[in-house]
Each structure stands twice: as structure tokens, then as C-alpha cells.
Design a protein around this motif. Structure first.
Motif, PDB file in Angstrom:
ATOM      1  N   UNK A  73      -4.078  -8.217 -11.241  1.00  0.00           N
ATOM      2  CA  UNK A  73      -4.123  -7.798  -9.742  1.00  0.00           C
ATOM      3  C   UNK A  73      -5.640  -6.990  -9.529  1.00  0.00           C
ATOM      4  N   UNK A  74      -6.111  -6.995  -8.537  1.00  0.00           N
ATOM      5  CA  UNK A  74      -7.629  -6.361  -8.246  1.00  0.00           C
ATOM      6  C   UNK A  74      -7.183  -5.172  -7.557  1.00  0.00           C
ATOM      7  N   UNK A  75      -7.310  -4.131  -8.341  1.00  0.00           N
ATOM      8  CA  UNK A  75      -7.152  -2.792  -8.110  1.00  0.00           C
ATOM      9  C   UNK A  75      -8.244  -2.275  -6.918  1.00  0.00           C
ATOM     10  N   UNK A  76      -9.202  -2.702  -6.778  1.00  0.00           N
ATOM     11  CA  UNK A  76     -10.351  -2.695  -5.745  1.00  0.00           C
ATOM     12  C   UNK A  76     -10.026  -3.000  -4.443  1.00  0.00           C
ATOM     13  N   UNK A  77      -8.907  -3.991  -4.247  1.00  0.00           N
ATOM     14  CA  UNK A  77      -8.497  -4.296  -2.981  1.00  0.00           C
ATOM     15  C   UNK A  77      -7.508  -3.793  -2.376  1.00  0.00           C
ATOM     16  N   UNK A  78      -7.305  -3.355  -1.288  1.00  0.00           N
ATOM     17  CA  UNK A  78      -6.207  -2.559  -0.778  1.00  0.00           C
ATOM     18  C   UNK A  78      -4.976  -3.271  -1.039  1.00  0.00           C
ATOM     19  N   UNK A  79      -4.793  -4.511  -0.712  1.00  0.00           N
ATOM     20  CA  UNK A  79      -3.700  -5.417  -0.943  1.00  0.00           C
ATOM     21  C   UNK A  79      -3.285  -5.085  -2.684  1.00  0.00           C
ATOM     22  N   UNK A  80      -4.215  -5.052  -3.598  1.00  0.00           N
ATOM     23  CA  UNK A  80      -3.946  -4.806  -4.924  1.00  0.00           C
ATOM     24  C   UNK A  80      -3.377  -3.657  -5.069  1.00  0.00           C
ATOM     25  N   UNK A  81      -3.980  -2.369  -4.451  1.00  0.00           N
ATOM     26  CA  UNK A  81      -3.467  -1.204  -4.640  1.00  0.00           C
ATOM     27  C   UNK A  81      -2.078  -0.826  -4.064  1.00  0.00           C
ATOM     28  N   UNK A  82      -1.880  -1.738  -3.005  1.00  0.00           N
ATOM     29  CA  UNK A  82      -0.415  -1.472  -2.521  1.00  0.00           C
ATOM     30  C   UNK A  82       0.630  -2.181  -3.702  1.00  0.00           C
ATOM     31  N   UNK A  83       0.079  -3.356  -4.194  1.00  0.00           N
ATOM     32  CA  UNK A  83       1.384  -3.792  -5.173  1.00  0.00           C
ATOM     33  C   UNK A  83       1.427  -2.656  -6.126  1.00  0.00           C
ATOM     34  N   UNK A  84       0.367  -2.044  -6.688  1.00  0.00           N
ATOM     35  CA  UNK A  84       0.533  -1.316  -7.823  1.00  0.00           C
ATOM     36  C   UNK A  84       1.537  -0.032  -7.292  1.00  0.00           C
ATOM     37  N   UNK A  85       1.033   0.315  -6.108  1.00  0.00           N
ATOM     38  CA  UNK A  85       1.901   1.465  -5.301  1.00  0.00           C
ATOM     39  C   UNK A  85       3.487   1.205  -5.350  1.00  0.00           C
ATOM     40  N   UNK A  86       3.605  -0.082  -5.192  1.00  0.00           N
ATOM     41  CA  UNK A  86       5.132  -0.437  -5.029  1.00  0.00           C
ATOM     42  C   UNK A  86       5.597  -0.507  -6.289  1.00  0.00           C
ATOM     43  N   UNK A  87       4.912  -1.084  -7.439  1.00  0.00           N
ATOM     44  CA  UNK A  87       5.339  -0.926  -8.742  1.00  0.00           C
ATOM     45  C   UNK A  87       5.717   0.509  -9.232  1.00  0.00           C
ATOM     46  N   UNK A  88       4.845   1.105  -8.840  1.00  0.00           N
ATOM     47  CA  UNK A  88       4.949   2.745  -9.229  1.00  0.00           C
ATOM     48  C   UNK A  88       6.232   3.297  -8.865  1.00  0.00           C
ATOM     49  N   UNK A  89       6.789   2.928  -7.499  1.00  0.00           N
ATOM     50  CA  UNK A  89       7.935   3.407  -7.189  1.00  0.00           C
ATOM     51  C   UNK A  89       9.048   3.007  -7.715  1.00  0.00           C
ATOM     52  N   UNK A  90       8.989   2.121  -8.435  1.00  0.00           N
ATOM     53  CA  UNK A  90      10.029   1.171  -9.239  1.00  0.00           C
ATOM     54  C   UNK A  90      10.098   1.737 -10.724  1.00  0.00           C
ATOM     55  N   UNK A  91       8.942   2.508 -11.057  1.00  0.00           N
ATOM     56  CA  UNK A  91       8.527   2.775 -12.564  1.00  0.00           C
ATOM     57  C   UNK A  91       8.875   3.964 -12.994  1.00  0.00           C
ATOM     58  N   UNK A  92       9.228   4.356 -14.241  1.00  0.00           N
ATOM     59  CA  UNK A  92       9.567   5.455 -14.847  1.00  0.00           C
ATOM     60  C   UNK A  92       8.070   6.240 -15.509  1.00  0.00           C
ATOM     61  N   UNK A  93       7.466   5.407 -15.840  1.00  0.00           N
ATOM     62  CA  UNK A  93       6.050   5.885 -16.521  1.00  0.00           C
ATOM     63  C   UNK A  93       4.989   5.230 -16.009  1.00  0.00           C
ATOM     64  N   UNK A  94       3.900   5.739 -15.568  1.00  0.00           N
ATOM     65  CA  UNK A  94       2.511   5.075 -15.676  1.00  0.00           C
ATOM     66  C   UNK A  94       1.628   5.563 -16.826  1.00  0.00           C
ATOM     67  N   UNK A  95       0.806   4.746 -17.369  1.00  0.00           N
ATOM     68  CA  UNK A  95       0.096   5.056 -18.449  1.00  0.00           C
ATOM     69  C   UNK A  95      -1.486   4.628 -17.904  1.00  0.00           C
ATOM     70  N   UNK A  96      -2.473   5.583 -17.986  1.00  0.00           N
ATOM     71  CA  UNK A  96      -4.021   4.757 -17.523  1.00  0.00           C
ATOM     72  C   UNK A  96      -4.774   5.489 -18.751  1.00  0.00           C
ATOM     73  N   UNK A  97      -6.047   4.880 -18.683  1.00  0.00           N
ATOM     74  CA  UNK A  97      -7.084   5.739 -19.680  1.00  0.00           C
ATOM     75  C   UNK A  97      -8.500   5.257 -19.060  1.00  0.00           C
ATOM     76  N   UNK A  98      -8.385   5.365 -17.654  1.00  0.00           N
ATOM     77  CA  UNK A  98      -9.514   5.346 -16.886  1.00  0.00           C
ATOM     78  C   UNK A  98     -10.655   6.765 -17.363  1.00  0.00           C
TER      79      UNK A  98
END
Length: 398
Positions: A73-98
Motif C-alpha cells: 500500500x502506498x501510504x503517501x496516497x490518501x487512498x492508501x492511508x484510508x486502507x491503513x486507517x481501516x485496518x487500524x480500526x480492526x487491529x489490536x497493535x500497530x508498530x512502526x519505526x519511522x
């Protein structure tokens, strides 16, 4: 079969390279459904870190990404961020290392995602943490080893400092992150609330200085390099034999007496310079040459047999092939064969912890880039085939 310990936990993995992926691999080994978000064209940077390769997959990527699903998924695109937001709503944990502030620029920071899912456990791994004067610096394992003190105590006594042979700051930061996530999930059972977790490679490396750091805090004396020797226990190092070298750790005065008697040098254990560990540490430069000469009188196999019979820890100095092929490592299933969708049968390292009822296991091989994109969008987010096709045509997903 009984469900795995974390079979009811979903992890949205926005991390790459090693510390974050190692953390999520451990959680995945324990049964978590780990959805690895990757950039559509290149994916995780370690996909290009070769040689060596197995087919078109880098060995480095394979080392830290088993049991995961890859969604490109391309996080730089609004459509890609929307996908990640929808997945985060269904997740227990998010991990990132930006880098610090990177997740916020992409709209996948804790404030944004926790507003969508207040129960979310959000773990950030960076070189130096989210606070402090160095927080904006990039942090690489090698630099952390140098800056965090471990290089100063690693290497020959007379010589330059050495790094550890694997990216140990990355790996241990990933392990600290995994335990912190498990603790936060446990606390959520009481409070019903998620929280943010801040893990720094530098903090992790400082923490596992352990007794060496405590020695300095107790005495004010800077720790020194001892090569393969131990600062506080003697004899505890490698010794030359008639045909090679072995590692020996004699950890008590009783063990030292047993060793000296069995080796035909009981007088060493009676010598006031060597009869206690405190004395042996003080007189190590006198004792060690005597022991080196003694160990040269027998072969490695003879010494290992004798020391094993005495209950004294000792072992051969294996290279990596010998270690991976040792009977004990094989018996513990630390090397396993799995089927890969494009590479056929491949060998991977196995999970460490052995559970009596709910075993950790390799359920999935490290995935090709975007291998599970359609599956995740269709089954978790209810995207239609037409929606998925449109996203792929526009380059949002791969």
C-alpha cells in the motif's frame, strides 16, 4: 489443535528493516495475525539487501518476516492511508519505526490512529526514542553499538573495539518491544484502554549492558575489554587444546577444585592465589598461562568429555554451519523447512519458546511483496474485486 497464544491478536506492522520486523515476527510466531504494510514498488528495504539470495528473495528479508501477510500500500496516497486507517480500526497493535515525526507526516501516528481505535496498542521503535536531545537522529545498529558502550568492551584486550557479529541492538530492541506489547495487551484487559509504547535502540543496548554497567555504577571504574575472558569470573574464557580451542566456564570454587583434581593439578586449587574466585580474578595473569599450558596437553574432545563428566560448562567453538547442524539445535527444531509460494522448500530458523499446549510455529513463509493484498482487502475490509482492481490500476496497491 489448541489455538496459539496470540491467535486473537491482530498486528498492523508498519515497520521495516530489522528491529520492528523482528518484534512482529516473534508475535506472529505466537499466533498473532501480522499484516505487514509495504511500499508497493520496493517493499521493505531488506528485500534488496543481498547477496545472498534464495531465488529473488534476499536472505536478510527471509530472516525476520515469517508468519506474516504482506499488503503493498502506498501510504503517501490518501487512498492508501484510508486502507491503513481501516485496518487500524480492526487491529489490536500497530508498530512502526519511522524517524520521529515520520508517522505523523503520513497520518499514521498514535494520535490519529488511537482516535479511530482507543483500544489500540501503538509501539514506536527508533534509534534514540521520542524524547531527549538526540530524538531526531537516525539510529543504526552499528552506531548504537558504538555509542552505547558495547563496542568498548568487545574485542581483544589489546586492540580496537569490535561490534557484535549480528545486529544485536536491533534484535534486542525488537524483543523489548515484543514484551512491552504483551504487557500493554495484558493491562488493556483491566482498563479497556490502549496506549503508546516508546522503545529506543539506545535504551535497549544500555539495558543489556547489565552487570557490566552495574560494575561501573558500583565502583566508578570504566569497564575494560577482556577478549573472551570474563571481568568477574576466572577461569571463564577460551583455551587452546592439543588440536584446537574450547570455551570453558568454571563458575565456582567447588568446580575449580574438581577441575584441578581431575586434570592432575590439585595443588592449583590449594594455592592461596587461586583457591577463591576473588583471588583468581586478582591473579588471573599468573593463573591463565598455567591453565593454557595444561589445556594444551589433551585434545578438545578429551577435555570436553572430562568437563562434561564433572558438570563443568564447556563447549566447542562452532562455526555457524556446525552450530545449526548440532544435534541439540536440530532436536529443538531451531532449523525448519517450509514451503514458499515462489521458492519451493526453504530452510528458516524456528521459534525459540516451546509451549506445552499452544506451540509457537511457522504457519506462513516470509511473503513475496504484496502477496496478501487482495486477501486482506477482501476478507478484512470487504473491498470488492472492482474496488481492488481500481486501486491497483491507480498504483495505490500492488
Amino acid at each position: 489443535m489448541t489455538a496459539s497464544p496470540l491467535s486473537d491478536v491482530r498486528v498492523l506492522d508498519l515497520s521495516r528493516i530489522l528491529a520492528g520486523p523482528y518484534c512482529t515476527m516473534v508475535l506472529a510466531d505466537y499466533g498473532a495475525d501480522v499484516i505487514k504494510i509495504e511500499e508497493p514498488l520496493t517493499g521493505d528495504g531488506t528485500r534488496a539487501w543481498g547477496p545472498p539470495w534464495i531465488g529473488d528473495q534476499s536472505a536478510y528479508f527471509l530472516a525476520a518476516n515469517r508468519n506474516k501477510r504482506s499488503v503493498a500500500v502506498d501510504l503517501k496516497r490518501p487512498e492508501g492511508r484510508r486502507i491503513v486507517h481501516e485496518l487500524a480500526q480492526r487491529a489490536d497493535v500497530v508498530i512502526e519505526n519511522f524517524k520521529v515525526g515520520g508517522a505523523e507526516k503520513l497520518g499514521v501516528d498514535y494520535a490519529t490512529l488511537s482516535a479511530l481505535n482507543p483500544r489500540l496498542i501503538y509501539c514506536s521503535i527508533t534509534g534514540y526514542g521520542q524524547t531527549g536531545p538526540y530524538k531526531d537522529r537516525a539510529g543504526y545498529d552499528f552506531i548504537i553499538q558504538a555509542e552505547g558502550g558495547v563496542m568498548s568492551i568487545t574485542g581483544p584486550e589489546e586492540g580496537e573495539p569490535y561490534k557484535v557479529g549480528v545486529a544485536i541492538a536491533d534484535i534486542t530492541a525488537g524483543l523489548f518491544a515484543a514484551t512491552a506489547i504483551l504487557a500493554a495487551l495484558h493491562e488493556r484487559e483491566r482498563s479497556g484502554k490502549g496506549q503508546a509504547i516508546d522503545v529506543a535502540l539506545l535504551d535497549a543496548q544500555i539495558a543489556w549492558l547489565a552487570n557490566v554497567a552495574q560494575n561501573y555504577l558500583a565502583t566508578g571504574e570504566p569497564p575494560q575489554r577482556y577478549g573472551n575472558a570474563h571481568p568477574s569470573i576466572v577461569p571463564y574464557e577460551t583455551f587452546p587444546t592439543a588440536d584446537g580451542r574450547i570455551a570453558v566456564g568454571i563458575g565456582s570454587d567447588a568446580q575449580f577444585r574438581k577441575f584441578c583434581e581431575a586434570a592432575g593439578r590439585p595443588e592449583l586449587a590449594e594455592d592461596e592465589r587461586f583457591c577463591t574466585n576473588r583471588a583468581r580474578v586478582e591473579h588471573r595473569r599468573t593463573l591463565i598461562p598455567l591453565l593454557q599450558a595444561l589445556f594444551r596437553t589433551r585434545t578438545s574432545a578429551e577435555w570436553l568429555s572430562l568437563l562434561a563428566a564433572l558438570g563443568i560448562p564447556a563447549g566447542p567453538i562452532n562455526d555457524v554451519p556446525a552450530a545449526l547442524n548440532s544435534p541439540q539445535v536440530q532436536a529443538r527444531a531451531m532449523v525448519q523447512e517450509v514451503d514458499h509460494p515462489t521458492l519451493g522448500r526453504i530452510r528458516l530458523l524456528g521459534p525459540v519458546a516451546k509451549f506445552s499446549r499452544t506451540p509457537a510455529q511457522i504457519r506462513r513463509p516470509p511473503p513475496p511483496l504484496g502477496y496478501h493484498t487482495d486477501e486482506v482487502l477482501r476478507t478484512l475490509l470487504d473491498y470488492s474485486d472492482d474496488q481492488i482492481a481500481a486501486l491497483r490500476r491507480s498504483g495505490v496497491i500492488a
